[in-house]
Structures are given as structure tokens and as C-alpha cells.
Design an enzyme around this catalytic site. Sequence first.
Site, PDB file in Angstrom:
ATOM      1  N   ASN A   9     -52.016  -4.462 -23.550  1.00  0.00           N
ATOM      2  CA  ASN A   9     -52.191  -5.171 -24.819  1.00  0.00           C
ATOM      3  C   ASN A   9     -53.606  -5.734 -24.795  1.00  0.00           C
ATOM      4  O   ASN A   9     -53.862  -6.716 -24.103  1.00  0.00           O
ATOM      5  CB  ASN A   9     -51.144  -6.294 -24.935  1.00  0.00           C
ATOM      6  CG  ASN A   9     -51.381  -7.167 -26.166  1.00  0.00           C
ATOM      7  OD1 ASN A   9     -52.146  -6.785 -27.059  1.00  0.00           O
ATOM      8  ND2 ASN A   9     -50.747  -8.323 -26.205  1.00  0.00           N
ATOM      9  N   LYS A  11     -55.218  -7.239 -27.004  1.00  0.00           N
ATOM     10  CA  LYS A  11     -55.411  -8.438 -27.841  1.00  0.00           C
ATOM     11  C   LYS A  11     -56.685  -8.235 -28.678  1.00  0.00           C
ATOM     12  O   LYS A  11     -56.962  -7.102 -29.075  1.00  0.00           O
ATOM     13  CB  LYS A  11     -55.436  -9.692 -26.966  1.00  0.00           C
ATOM     14  CG  LYS A  11     -54.176  -9.753 -26.070  1.00  0.00           C
ATOM     15  CD  LYS A  11     -53.966 -11.040 -25.359  1.00  0.00           C
ATOM     16  CE  LYS A  11     -52.678 -10.935 -24.532  1.00  0.00           C
ATOM     17  NZ  LYS A  11     -52.333 -12.157 -23.824  1.00  0.00           N
ATOM     18  N   HIS A  95     -45.126 -11.194 -30.187  1.00  0.00           N
ATOM     19  CA  HIS A  95     -45.852 -11.707 -29.012  1.00  0.00           C
ATOM     20  C   HIS A  95     -45.943 -13.238 -29.123  1.00  0.00           C
ATOM     21  O   HIS A  95     -46.052 -13.775 -30.218  1.00  0.00           O
ATOM     22  CB  HIS A  95     -47.254 -11.089 -28.960  1.00  0.00           C
ATOM     23  CG  HIS A  95     -47.959 -11.382 -27.674  1.00  0.00           C
ATOM     24  ND1 HIS A  95     -48.588 -12.581 -27.440  1.00  0.00           N
ATOM     25  CD2 HIS A  95     -48.093 -10.657 -26.536  1.00  0.00           C
ATOM     26  CE1 HIS A  95     -49.082 -12.564 -26.207  1.00  0.00           C
ATOM     27  NE2 HIS A  95     -48.803 -11.411 -25.641  1.00  0.00           N
ATOM     28  N   GLU A 167     -42.062 -12.300 -21.206  1.00  0.00           N
ATOM     29  CA  GLU A 167     -43.357 -12.891 -20.870  1.00  0.00           C
ATOM     30  C   GLU A 167     -43.249 -14.407 -20.863  1.00  0.00           C
ATOM     31  O   GLU A 167     -43.278 -15.030 -21.931  1.00  0.00           O
ATOM     32  CB  GLU A 167     -44.406 -12.494 -21.909  1.00  0.00           C
ATOM     33  CG  GLU A 167     -44.610 -11.009 -22.048  1.00  0.00           C
ATOM     34  CD  GLU A 167     -45.976 -10.683 -22.637  1.00  0.00           C
ATOM     35  OE1 GLU A 167     -46.672  -9.878 -22.034  1.00  0.00           O
ATOM     36  OE2 GLU A 167     -46.344 -11.260 -23.673  1.00  0.00           O
ATOM     37  N   GLY A 173     -52.227 -15.054 -19.204  1.00  0.00           N
ATOM     38  CA  GLY A 173     -53.666 -15.314 -19.166  1.00  0.00           C
ATOM     39  C   GLY A 173     -54.044 -16.492 -18.295  1.00  0.00           C
ATOM     40  O   GLY A 173     -55.161 -16.994 -18.369  1.00  0.00           O
TER      41      GLY A 173
HETATM   42  O1  LIG Z   1     -49.280  -9.034 -23.786  1.00  0.00           O
HETATM   43  C1  LIG Z   1     -49.703  -9.342 -22.674  1.00  0.00           C
HETATM   44  C2  LIG Z   1     -49.481 -10.657 -22.133  1.00  0.00           C
HETATM   45  O2  LIG Z   1     -49.734 -11.654 -23.050  1.00  0.00           O
HETATM   46  C3  LIG Z   1     -50.021 -10.898 -20.764  1.00  0.00           C
HETATM   47  O3  LIG Z   1     -51.407 -11.154 -20.779  1.00  0.00           O
HETATM   48  P1  LIG Z   1     -52.153 -11.282 -19.345  1.00  0.00           P
HETATM   49  O4  LIG Z   1     -51.807 -10.040 -18.589  1.00  0.00           O
HETATM   50  O5  LIG Z   1     -53.600 -11.372 -19.690  1.00  0.00           O
HETATM   51  O6  LIG Z   1     -51.603 -12.509 -18.690  1.00  0.00           O
END
Ligand SMILES: O=C[C@H](O)COP(=O)(O)O
Length: 253
Positions: A9, A11, A95, A167, A173
Site C-alpha cells: 500500500n 499510500k 484503511h 492492522e 508506520g
Molecule cells: O496499509 C499498510 C499499513 O498501514 C501498514 O503501513 P506500514 O507498513 O508503513 O506500517
Amino acid sequence: MRKQVIAGNWKMNKTHTEAEDFAQTVKNDLPAAEQVESVICAPFPFLQKLVEVTKDTPLEIGAQNMHYEEKGAFTGEVSPVMLKELGVTYVVIGHSERREIFKETDEEVNKKVHAAFEHGLTPIVCVGETLEQREANKTMEHVEGQVKEALEGLNQQQASKVIIAYEPIWAIGTGRTASAEQANEVCTHIRKALQEKYNGDVAEAVRIQYGGSVKPANVDELLSQSDIDGALVGGASLEAASFLKLVEAGKHE
Ligand SMILES: O=C[C@H](O)COP(=O)(O)O
């Protein structure tokens, strides 16, 4: 035996050129789709190019959100019809960033899940608790409620095709990953909830991903858990080498 699904993802990251370079770099090095499903969920402006570049390769392309209506006066929104026409095959729904920042409700998530099936898109439905909820021992209740509301009204055939991404919000993050056991405990609870709502066949078929600071260093342990069938990855999906390692790990489970 459930096939692992590793989804990046991105983002709101990358330029168009960077997105295309990534796809060109990874597309010939990915394991076959029969071994592990690999998906990149990219920002809307990159989807068309990514679908074009990855045609006839194992890499599938997903969106990060969509509206549930087919068309209409919804300024700034993108419909499932538009995604389908582009050749997109997956869509992330609900999400935690959409739920928190854009105030998406369980009801909207449910409408989007139905819209995804109406248009032949596979929904990756995100659920997860805040740190406050975890500390108050509300994790299972909260996550189970989100799952049941998201899937409300789906028939068994549809429900078994849903991908659920567990999640924990406190692990997104932050570099703070849920331990593999903590993650699996919640995924097992989700599977039990699916059994209650549907039946054992549906519960066995649904893939449940873990998401939250997944990286090459911790992916093996997470994917080796009994009820974890893949990962939804933010930061560590942005670099081609790192994404390839994550997909490779999915092949071995
Ligand atoms: O969609 C993915 C999640 O929000 C995880 O993000 P991350 O791997 O940067 O912690």
C-alpha cells in the site's frame, strides 16, 4: 491451504516516473501467481500506467479506496466502474487512515465492499484497534464488530473471497510491530467470527493479512503463523528490492 497474498500500500507516495520504474524493476522477478499473490495498491493517477506495464505478469494492481456509487455528483471521488475499466483487480477498503482522517464509517465500508463485488474487484478490508482499545482489553470485541459490519449482507461465495487485513493502528508506520503471536491471536479470533457468521468453509477460505511495520526482517515469523495469510505493507513496499523480498517470503509459507 490458503495462498498468501502480499500487498503493498503505497499510500500518498511516489511520482509517476518512480511508480513506473518500480513496476518495470519488479515485474520479471516476481514468483508466479500460483505460488503467491502479489499486489501493489497505488495512488489513482498511477493505476493506468501500472496496469499497462504489469500486463501478463504476476503483479496485480489495486486502488487504495473508491466510492460505492457507480457515478454521480461526488466531486473528487472515483467509482468502482472506473477502476474496473482500467484493469484494476483489488481495492483497499476502510484503511484506518480513511476511517480516522476521512471519517469513514462501518456502514460506508460495507457499501464499498458490496460495490467491489458488484464490479468484480477483490476487496482488502482493513480492521484494527487503537492502542487505547488494546490497553482496555477491547481488541477482540472491536475487531470482530468491524469484520461483521464490513461483511454484512454478503453471501457465502462473496464472503469467502474477501481479504481481511488486520492492522493494529498502534503498529502502523511506527516501527512497532505486533508480535507474531499477538497478531495471530487476533487473526484466529477473526476466523472464529467468520465461522459464527457464516460457516467453517468460509472461515477456512478467507485470507487474513497482517499489517503494521511489516518488513523483510520480520515477515517470515509473521507469515509462519497459523492464521496469517499474507501482509499489507506500507513503508517497506516502496522499494523494489524490499517488496521482492516480502513476496518471496510469501512463497515459502
Ligand atoms: O496499509 C499498510 C499499513 O498501514 C501498514 O503501513 P506500514 O507498513 O508503513 O506500517
